[in-house]
Design a protein around this motif. Structure first.
Motif, short mmCIF file in Angstrom:
data_model
loop_
_atom_site.label_atom_id
_atom_site.label_comp_id
_atom_site.label_asym_id
_atom_site.label_seq_id
_atom_site.Cartn_x
_atom_site.Cartn_y
_atom_site.Cartn_z
N THR A 72 -5.89 4.13 2.83
CA THR A 72 -6.80 3.42 3.67
C THR A 72 -7.03 4.29 4.85
OG1 THR A 72 -6.37 1.17 3.10
CG2 THR A 72 -7.00 1.58 5.43
N LEU A 73 -8.18 4.59 5.26
CA LEU A 73 -8.49 5.20 6.31
C LEU A 73 -9.00 4.39 7.40
CD1 LEU A 73 -9.11 7.97 7.86
CD2 LEU A 73 -11.78 7.91 7.11
N VAL A 74 -7.94 4.67 8.62
CA VAL A 74 -8.21 3.63 9.71
C VAL A 74 -8.91 4.98 10.64
CG1 VAL A 74 -7.15 2.27 11.77
CG2 VAL A 74 -6.26 2.36 9.22
N TYR A 75 -10.07 4.43 11.16
CA TYR A 75 -10.64 5.54 11.57
C TYR A 75 -11.68 5.26 12.87
CZ TYR A 75 -15.23 4.36 9.55
OH TYR A 75 -16.26 3.61 9.21
N ARG A 90 -2.92 -3.89 1.00
CA ARG A 90 -1.82 -3.39 0.38
C ARG A 90 -1.79 -1.95 0.06
NH1 ARG A 90 1.92 -7.37 -3.03
NH2 ARG A 90 3.48 -5.64 -2.51
N PRO A 91 -2.11 -0.82 0.98
CA PRO A 91 -2.49 0.41 0.70
C PRO A 91 -1.11 1.15 0.26
CG PRO A 91 -3.02 0.12 2.90
CD PRO A 91 -2.70 -1.04 2.19
N ASP A 92 -0.97 2.05 -0.33
CA ASP A 92 -0.23 3.22 -0.59
C ASP A 92 0.28 3.94 0.60
OD1 ASP A 92 0.94 2.58 -3.59
OD2 ASP A 92 -1.19 2.78 -3.75
N TYR A 93 -1.13 4.35 1.20
CA TYR A 93 -0.98 5.26 2.32
C TYR A 93 -2.12 5.07 3.38
CZ TYR A 93 1.94 8.37 -0.41
OH TYR A 93 2.89 8.83 -1.50
N ILE A 94 -1.78 5.06 4.52
CA ILE A 94 -2.86 5.17 5.63
C ILE A 94 -3.29 6.45 6.35
CG2 ILE A 94 -3.19 4.20 7.97
CD1 ILE A 94 -2.01 1.43 7.00
N PHE A 95 -4.21 6.92 6.36
CA PHE A 95 -4.48 8.16 7.24
C PHE A 95 -5.21 7.39 8.51
CE2 PHE A 95 -5.54 10.80 3.12
CZ PHE A 95 -4.04 11.09 3.21
N LEU A 96 -4.54 8.07 9.75
CA LEU A 96 -5.11 7.38 10.90
C LEU A 96 -5.98 8.36 11.59
CD1 LEU A 96 -4.97 5.52 13.20
CD2 LEU A 96 -2.69 6.47 14.11
N GLY A 114 -1.25 10.97 10.32
CA GLY A 114 -2.64 11.02 11.15
C GLY A 114 -2.83 12.45 11.56
N VAL A 115 -4.22 12.55 11.62
CA VAL A 115 -4.76 13.96 11.92
C VAL A 115 -4.19 14.51 13.04
CG1 VAL A 115 -6.79 13.19 13.22
CG2 VAL A 115 -6.98 15.09 11.79
N TRP A 116 -4.59 15.82 13.29
CA TRP A 116 -3.82 16.54 14.45
C TRP A 116 -4.17 15.70 15.82
CZ3 TRP A 116 -5.92 20.24 10.95
CH2 TRP A 116 -7.09 20.76 11.04
N TRP A 117 -5.18 15.10 15.76
CA TRP A 117 -5.48 14.34 17.06
C TRP A 117 -4.72 12.98 17.18
CZ3 TRP A 117 -7.34 17.69 20.41
CH2 TRP A 117 -8.04 18.63 20.11
N ALA A 118 -4.07 12.65 16.19
CA ALA A 118 -3.17 11.27 16.25
C ALA A 118 -1.58 11.79 16.18
CB ALA A 118 -3.57 10.52 15.20
N SER A 164 4.15 10.31 10.72
CA SER A 164 3.97 11.81 10.62
C SER A 164 2.51 12.12 10.75
CB SER A 164 4.35 12.28 9.18
OG SER A 164 5.74 12.17 8.76
N ALA A 165 2.38 13.33 11.27
CA ALA A 165 0.79 13.86 11.39
C ALA A 165 0.69 15.17 11.08
CB ALA A 165 0.52 13.74 12.87
#
Length: 445
Positions: free
Chosen positions: A180-183, A230-236, A262-266, A283-284
Motif C-alpha cells: 500500500t502506498l500512502v501518498y 491488511r497490506p504486507d507493506y506500507i510505503f510512505l 518511507g521515501v527519503w523525505w519521510a 524504516s526509510a
C-alpha cells in the motif's frame, strides 16, 4: 577661471568621484555568484523545510568562509514559498534577474518544479531537484535544464520494492503480496505511482494507493482502509506533519512499524520525534546520507560558521538528516558552478547557461568528496548529456526509538526497469510540447 569653466571642472570632478565610487561596487558585483534560495520557514511544512534551508545556507556561508568559488563569493537571497506552487513561481520571477542573474534554482518542491520546467528553457536557468522532481527529467536529451541529482522517485520506489523483495527471499516471493502506498495528494506523492504500477505487473504484487490531502493531519479514513486491506507493506510518501501523523495512526491501529518504509523525505527527525519510542522499527530509504553529526563537514561548519556567530539555525541541528540534505544540495550546486569555471574561466562569475553545462558534466570523485568534508556521507557522482540524474545510491536507516541507524548495505535501482520508463515518459513529454531530442552537437554546447 570663469564661472562656466569652474562649473564644468566641478562636473568632471563629481563624475570622476562617482566613477571611482561606482567602480569598486561594480567590481564587487561582478565577483559575486548569485544563488537564490527558495525556502519555507513558515506554515505546515516548516518543521521539515527549516533544517533543510539552514543546511543549504550554512554550506554557502561555509564556502564563502573558505574563499568562495575559486575566489568568487556567493551572494544568496531567500524567498519564502510556503511549499505553495504559486508562491514558488512568484519567488522565481522575482529573483531570476537579480544581482546579475540567478545561477540556478532549487525549488524544494515537485509542484514548483513542474511549474518551472517550462520557464527554465526560456530564461536559461537550470533547475536542480536533488532527490525529487520529475522522474522523467533524468533524460537530459529532452529535459536540458532539469537536474534531478542523486535520485528520482522512480529510482527510490525501485530500491524499496527490491529491498522488501530481498527480505521476502526474492522477487518471485512478491507475487500475491500487498503493498500500500500512502501518498501526499500532490505532484510529489503521485510521482512513484507509475513505477509501482509497472512493477506490480512484473512481480505480481497487489498495489493499493491511498492519497492523503496535505498537510495530512486527517488520516482516519486512510487507516481504516489499511485495517480492512491488511497490506504486507506500507510505503510512505509524505512530507511534513503527514509523516508523523501516519506513524501515530500506525501505532493507534497496531500496524507493525517494521512493515513501514518511507521515501527519503519521510525519514528524518521531525517525522519520528513526536512518536518517539512508539515509532521504533520504522524504516526509510536514505538519499545516501543519514544523520551525520560526526561528519567532517558538520564539524567544519560548526567551527567556521557557528563558532563565529554566523549560524543560520541552532547548532544542535547541524548534522541532522534534513540539515545534511540541504548541505549536500548546496555542495552539488557549488560543484556545478566550479565545474563550469573549469571550462569558462576560473575566478569568473558563471551565467545560468554556463552553470547548466557544469551540472551536465559533474565529475565529483572521492577525492573531491573527501576534500569537501563529505567522506563517508555520500558517494561519487557524474552526469552527462543523456543522464541528468547521475549515480543513484541509497541505504535503509531504521528508527531505534531515539535515533536513526543504518540497517542495510548500499542499494541501487534496477536500471533495466527504470531507463525504458524514463525514456518513454520523456518521449511523451517531448511529443506533447513539440520538442525534439538534443543532438550530439547540442550536447557539446
Amino acid at each position: 577661471m570663469k564661472p562656466k569653466s569652474i562649473a564644468l571642472a566641478a562636473s568632471f570632478l563629481v563624475a570622476g568621484i562617482a566613477n571611482l565610487v561606482a567602480a569598486p561596487a561594480a567590481f564587487a558585483q561582478a565577483k559575486e555568484q548569485f544563488i537564490p534560495v527558495l525556502s519555507y520557514r513558515t506554515g505546515a511544512f516548516a518543521p521539515n523545510g527549516v533544517p533543510w534551508a539552514n543546511g543549504y545556507v550554512d554550506f554557502l556561508k561555509y564556502a564563502n568562509a573558505k574563499g568562495g568559488l575559486n575566489g568568487v563569493k556567493i551572494l544568496f537571497e531567500e524567498c519564502e514559498t510556503g511549499y505553495a506552487t504559486d508562491k514558488g513561481v512568484e519567488c522565481y520571477e522575482r529573483l531570476k534577474g537579480k544581482h546579475g542573474g540567478a545561477s540556478l534554482f532549487e525549488p524544494l518542491s515537485t509542484g514548483i518544479t513542474f511549474a518551472l520546467t517550462e520557464k527554465a528553457p526560456v530564461d536559461k536557468i537550470p533547475v536542480m531537484t536533488t532527490g525529487y522532481g520529475r522522474s522523467d527529467s533524468a533524460d537530459g536529451m529532452v529535459f536540458k535544464w532539469n537536474f534531478p541529482l542523486l535520485g528520482t522517485y522512480w529510482s527510490a520506489a525501485d530500491m524499496l520494492v527490491n529491498y522488501v523483495a530481498k527480505k521476502e527471499g526474492g522477487r518471485d516471493k512478491l507475487k500475491g503480496k500487498k503493498i500500500t502506498l500512502v501518498y501526499a495528494d500532490h505532484p510529489y506523492g503521485k510521482e512513484p505511482i507509475p513505477y509501482l504500477q509497472e512493477a506490480s505487473k512484473v512481480y505480481g504484487y497487489e498495489l493499493q494507493t491511498l492519497p492523503v490531502v496535505l498537510p495530512g493531519l486527517e488520516q482516519k479514513s486512510t487507516w481504516l482502509q489499511i485495517r480492512q486491506g491488511r497490506p504486507d507493506y506500507i510505503f510512505l510518501w509524505g512530507w511534513g506533519v503527514m509523516n508523523s501523523t501516519a506513524l501515530k495512526e500506525a501505532i493507534a491501529t497496531g500496524f507493525p512499524r517494521e512493515k513501514m518504509y518511507g521515501v527519503w523525505w519521510a525519514g528524518a527527525e521531525p517525522d519520528v520525534k513526536d512518536a518517539g519510542p512508539g515509532a521504533k522499527g520504522y524504516s526509510a530509504l536514505t538519499l545516501q546520507h543519514g544523520a551525520e553529526h560526526n561528519s567532517k563537514i558538520a564539524q567544519e561548519i560548526l567551527k567556521e560558521v557557528h563558532a563565529k556567530g554566523q549560524g543560520t539555525g541552532p547548532k544542535e541541528e547541524v548534522g541532522s538528516v534534513l540539515y545534511m540534505r540541504g548541505a549536500i544540495t548546496a555542495f552539488l550546486a557549488t560543484e556545478g558552478i566550479k565545474r563550469a569555471q573549469e571550462r569558462f574561466g576560473k575566478g569568473k562569475v558563471m551565467t545560468g547557461e554556463q552553470v547548466r553545462w557544469g551540472l551536465e558534466n559533474l565529475a565529483i570523485d572521492q577525492k573531491k568528496i573527501d576534500a569537501a568534508g563529505f567522506g563517508g556521507v555520500m558517494r561519487p557522482i557524474s552526469t552527462s548529456c543523456a543522464d541528468h540524474r547521475g549515480d543513484s545510491w541509497g541505504r535503509i536507516h531504521t528508527w531505534d526509538g531515539s535515533k536513526w541507524q543504518f540497517t542495510s548495505d548500499w542499494l541501487q535501482p534496477d536500471e533495466s526497469m527504470i531507463k525504458p520508463m524514463v525514456k518513454a515518459a520523456a518521449d511523451r513529454y517531448a511529443g506533447e510540447k513539440k520538442l525534439t531530442r538534443r543532438t550530439a552537437e547540442d550536447c557539446q554546447s
